[in-house]
Design a protein around this motif. Structure first.
Motif, PDB file in Angstrom:
ATOM      1  N   UNK A   1      35.656  23.671  25.781  1.00 62.04           N
ATOM      2  CA  UNK A   1      34.801  24.843  25.596  1.00 62.04           C
ATOM      3  C   UNK A   1      34.024  25.078  26.888  1.00 62.04           C
ATOM      4  N   UNK A   2      34.342  26.141  27.608  1.00 60.62           N
ATOM      5  CA  UNK A   2      33.747  26.380  28.923  1.00 60.62           C
ATOM      6  C   UNK A   2      32.606  27.387  28.875  1.00 60.62           C
ATOM      7  N   UNK A   3      31.771  27.292  27.848  1.00 60.80           N
ATOM      8  CA  UNK A   3      30.683  28.266  27.695  1.00 60.80           C
ATOM      9  C   UNK A   3      29.319  27.592  27.749  1.00 60.80           C
ATOM     10  N   UNK A   4      29.131  26.702  28.707  1.00 59.32           N
ATOM     11  CA  UNK A   4      27.848  26.008  28.815  1.00 59.32           C
ATOM     12  C   UNK A   4      26.742  26.912  29.351  1.00 59.32           C
ATOM     13  N   UNK A   5      27.105  28.018  30.017  1.00 58.98           N
ATOM     14  CA  UNK A   5      26.109  28.891  30.651  1.00 58.98           C
ATOM     15  C   UNK A   5      26.307  30.344  30.207  1.00 58.98           C
ATOM     16  N   UNK A   6      25.861  30.683  29.002  1.00 59.99           N
ATOM     17  CA  UNK A   6      26.092  32.046  28.501  1.00 59.99           C
ATOM     18  C   UNK A   6      25.604  33.140  29.438  1.00 59.99           C
ATOM     19  N   UNK A   7      24.421  32.992  30.029  1.00 54.41           N
ATOM     20  CA  UNK A   7      23.885  34.060  30.868  1.00 54.41           C
ATOM     21  C   UNK A   7      24.780  34.330  32.067  1.00 54.41           C
ATOM     22  N   UNK A   8      25.351  33.279  32.646  1.00 51.01           N
ATOM     23  CA  UNK A   8      26.236  33.453  33.796  1.00 51.01           C
ATOM     24  C   UNK A   8      27.501  34.204  33.374  1.00 51.01           C
ATOM     25  N   UNK A   9      28.073  33.789  32.251  1.00 48.03           N
ATOM     26  CA  UNK A   9      29.292  34.442  31.761  1.00 48.03           C
ATOM     27  C   UNK A   9      29.023  35.901  31.415  1.00 48.03           C
TER      28      UNK A   9
ATOM     29  N   UNK B   1      29.137  19.576  27.197  1.00 42.70           N
ATOM     30  CA  UNK B   1      29.875  18.307  27.212  1.00 42.70           C
ATOM     31  C   UNK B   1      31.120  18.337  26.325  1.00 42.70           C
ATOM     32  N   UNK B   2      31.741  19.520  26.232  1.00 42.35           N
ATOM     33  CA  UNK B   2      32.975  19.678  25.468  1.00 42.35           C
ATOM     34  C   UNK B   2      34.055  20.190  26.415  1.00 42.35           C
ATOM     35  N   UNK B   3      35.011  19.366  26.806  1.00 42.54           N
ATOM     36  CA  UNK B   3      36.023  19.789  27.778  1.00 42.54           C
ATOM     37  C   UNK B   3      36.789  21.046  27.382  1.00 42.54           C
TER      38      UNK B   3
ATOM     39  N   UNK C   1      34.338  11.869  17.985  1.00 39.25           N
ATOM     40  CA  UNK C   1      33.859  11.384  19.272  1.00 39.25           C
ATOM     41  C   UNK C   1      34.893  11.343  20.368  1.00 39.25           C
ATOM     42  N   UNK C   2      35.949  12.159  20.249  1.00 34.67           N
ATOM     43  CA  UNK C   2      36.999  12.195  21.276  1.00 34.67           C
ATOM     44  C   UNK C   2      37.244  13.630  21.745  1.00 34.67           C
ATOM     45  N   UNK C   3      36.213  14.315  22.204  1.00 36.09           N
ATOM     46  CA  UNK C   3      36.404  15.720  22.585  1.00 36.09           C
ATOM     47  C   UNK C   3      37.365  15.846  23.762  1.00 36.09           C
ATOM     48  N   UNK C   4      38.150  16.911  23.736  1.00 40.76           N
ATOM     49  CA  UNK C   4      39.109  17.133  24.810  1.00 40.76           C
ATOM     50  C   UNK C   4      39.516  18.585  24.878  1.00 40.76           C
ATOM     51  N   UNK C   5      40.534  18.861  25.667  1.00 42.53           N
ATOM     52  CA  UNK C   5      41.068  20.212  25.759  1.00 42.53           C
ATOM     53  C   UNK C   5      41.812  20.557  24.473  1.00 42.53           C
ATOM     54  N   UNK C   6      41.940  21.835  24.189  1.00 44.50           N
ATOM     55  CA  UNK C   6      42.658  22.261  22.980  1.00 44.50           C
ATOM     56  C   UNK C   6      44.133  21.893  23.150  1.00 44.50           C
ATOM     57  N   UNK C   7      44.689  21.091  22.235  1.00 37.50           N
ATOM     58  CA  UNK C   7      46.084  20.653  22.397  1.00 37.50           C
ATOM     59  C   UNK C   7      47.074  21.775  22.136  1.00 37.50           C
ATOM     60  N   UNK C   8      48.291  21.566  22.573  1.00 33.68           N
ATOM     61  CA  UNK C   8      49.353  22.534  22.289  1.00 33.68           C
ATOM     62  C   UNK C   8      49.799  22.394  20.843  1.00 33.68           C
ATOM     63  N   UNK C   9      50.408  23.437  20.281  1.00 31.81           N
ATOM     64  CA  UNK C   9      50.958  23.306  18.934  1.00 31.81           C
ATOM     65  C   UNK C   9      51.992  22.196  18.835  1.00 31.81           C
ATOM     66  N   UNK C  10      52.758  21.987  19.907  1.00 29.17           N
ATOM     67  CA  UNK C  10      53.760  20.915  19.899  1.00 29.17           C
ATOM     68  C   UNK C  10      53.096  19.547  19.793  1.00 29.17           C
ATOM     69  N   UNK C  11      51.998  19.358  20.489  1.00 26.94           N
ATOM     70  CA  UNK C  11      51.283  18.084  20.400  1.00 26.94           C
ATOM     71  C   UNK C  11      50.731  17.885  19.001  1.00 26.94           C
ATOM     72  N   UNK C  12      50.223  18.939  18.401  1.00 26.10           N
ATOM     73  CA  UNK C  12      49.678  18.835  17.051  1.00 26.10           C
ATOM     74  C   UNK C  12      50.768  18.508  16.038  1.00 26.10           C
ATOM     75  N   UNK C  13      51.948  19.101  16.213  1.00 16.51           N
ATOM     76  CA  UNK C  13      53.050  18.830  15.287  1.00 16.51           C
ATOM     77  C   UNK C  13      53.513  17.386  15.392  1.00 16.51           C
ATOM     78  N   UNK C  14      53.407  16.791  16.582  1.00 19.77           N
ATOM     79  CA  UNK C  14      53.860  15.414  16.780  1.00 19.77           C
ATOM     80  C   UNK C  14      52.775  14.389  16.463  1.00 19.77           C
TER      81      UNK C  14
END
Length: 386
Positions: A86-94, A82-84, A300-313
């Motif tokens: 982080x796409x590792x919900x299924x280790x065995x498949x990966x 449930x973390x947008x 409580x606001x999980x999302x995709x990893x932001x860009x460095x530009x978004x973090x700077x702003x």
């Protein structure tokens, strides 16, 4: 259903001896180049804003190949839900996918959160992985949910989440018996077999691989450290998000250690956030973006990893700024030389037997470049020409 007492060897003495020999080889790595200890990779399969899970998984394949070519010892993926970002919900498949694209590097879970699953299912999954990549699969186990409480309840089909963690030793014992196929006569599970697994060797005409995935215990506190030591198992500590507990947990593991059929002496690795870039300023930009992702996750606001530009702003509140500074204090980042120096210092402080590096950044290209730079800084073997 209970799995009996905790064990570290097999019913068959010959098999136990074989496992002791091969298990040590499969657990302990060799340092390459000028690295003080073996270096490994922890991949969270991070998904950056503007990218897809497909791209993140493709980066994982590239990274596994890079790690194999440059002499990293093992490559683990971790179970998260449930973390947008982080796409590792299924280790065995990966891991099955990575096994098809590599030939030598050890592959494993860092880890599977055992209370989320029936032990038989994990024994079957990792028995299958062992059949796909004989002699190079690790089964790292944790007792946390790898997510929030509501998601854990959905995974486990129960609201009694503490029960899962409290039952971890019993679940571990049951999993071990399934892997070794040695429930005692009269046990309700004595006629149940994890396949692929040892039962195939006892079937008419059966031949079974001598390998089985070595078990690792993972932790961020003292519980699993003590349990791993008591059982004589290798231990992996999550320094990357619990740095204040690293030295106490490793001390507890070593003090608790009892030699077993698996290990005659303690073996501990630590997970380390490390990011190397071509200049120090860029490293700071990248880790700020990763820290913003953690701020959002922890509030409580999980999302995709932001860009460095978004973090700077981004307008960090004083509390968020404090969290970010605290988080980044435990991320080894900068130029390749700075990261090498930071890793060397960390090794001296902890005495870890292996450093498992995780590079959290918005871009897959940045992550790949980081491992290349670290490999170069330590003089790891050059990647073979294709």
């Amino acid at each position: 259903m209970g799995g009996g007492h905790l064990r570290t060897n097999r019913r068959n003495p010959v098999a136990a001896a074989d496992h002791s020999t091969s298990g040590t080889d499969e657990i302990r790595g060799e340092a390459q180049g000028t690295a003080p200890v073996p270096l490994s990779v922890l991949d969270l399969v991070t998904v950056g804003a503007g990218h897809t899970a497909t791209e993140a998984l493709r980066t994982g394949v590239e990274l596994a190949r890079l790690a194999e070519g440059r002499g990293f010892h093992r490559y683990w993926v971790a179970e998260h839900h449930s973390m947008p970002g982080v796409a590792s919900s299924s280790p065995a498949v990966i891991l099955a996918h990575l096994a098809a694209h590599t030939t030598r590097i050890r592959l494993g879970s860092g880890g599977v959160m055992l209370p989320n699953h029936a032990p038989l299912v994990i024994a079957e999954q990792f028995g299958t992985l062992e059949a796909l990549a004989p002699g190079r699969v690790d089964l790292g186990l944790g007792r946390a949910p790898g997510t929030d409480g509501a998601t854990a309840a959905a995974l486990r089909r129960t609201e009694r989440l503490n029960e899962g963690a409290d039952d971890f030793p019993q679940q571990l014992a049951e999993l071990t018996r399934f892997l070794d196929d040695d429930f005692p006569s009269g046990h309700p599970y004595a006629r149940i077999h994890a396949v692929p697994g040892p039962v195939q060797a006892t079937s008419p005409g059966g031949v079974q691989s001598p390998h089985r995935p070595p078990l690792w215990l993972l932790g961020s506190s003292g519980f699993s450290a003590r349990l791993a030591g008591t059982l004589g198992l290798p231990f992996a500590f999550a320094h990357h998000f619990s740095a204040q507990n690293t030295v106490p947990a490793l001390d507890l593991y070593r003090e608790s250690f009892r030699p077993s059929a698996v290990l005659d002496a303690p073996y501990a690795l630590i997970g380390v956030s490390a990011l190397a870039t071509d200049d120090e300023k860029e490293a700071r930009r990248q880790v700020m973006a990763a820290a913003l992702n953690m701020v959002r996750l922890r509030t409580g606001r999980p999302g995709l990893v932001p860009t460095p530009e978004e973090a700077e702003a981004y307008a960090f509140s004083p509390m968020e700024r404090e969290f970010m500074d605290s988080w980044n204090a435990n991320v080894v980042h900068g130029t390749a030389d700075e990261v090498r120096s930071g890793l060397d210092d960390l090794h001296k402080r902890t005495g870890a037997d292996e450093l498992m590096l995780t590079a959290n950044a918005h871009s897959g290209a940045v992550r790949l470049r980081s491992y290349e730079l670290i490999a170069d800084a330590y003089g790891l073997p050059a990647a073979p020409r294709v």
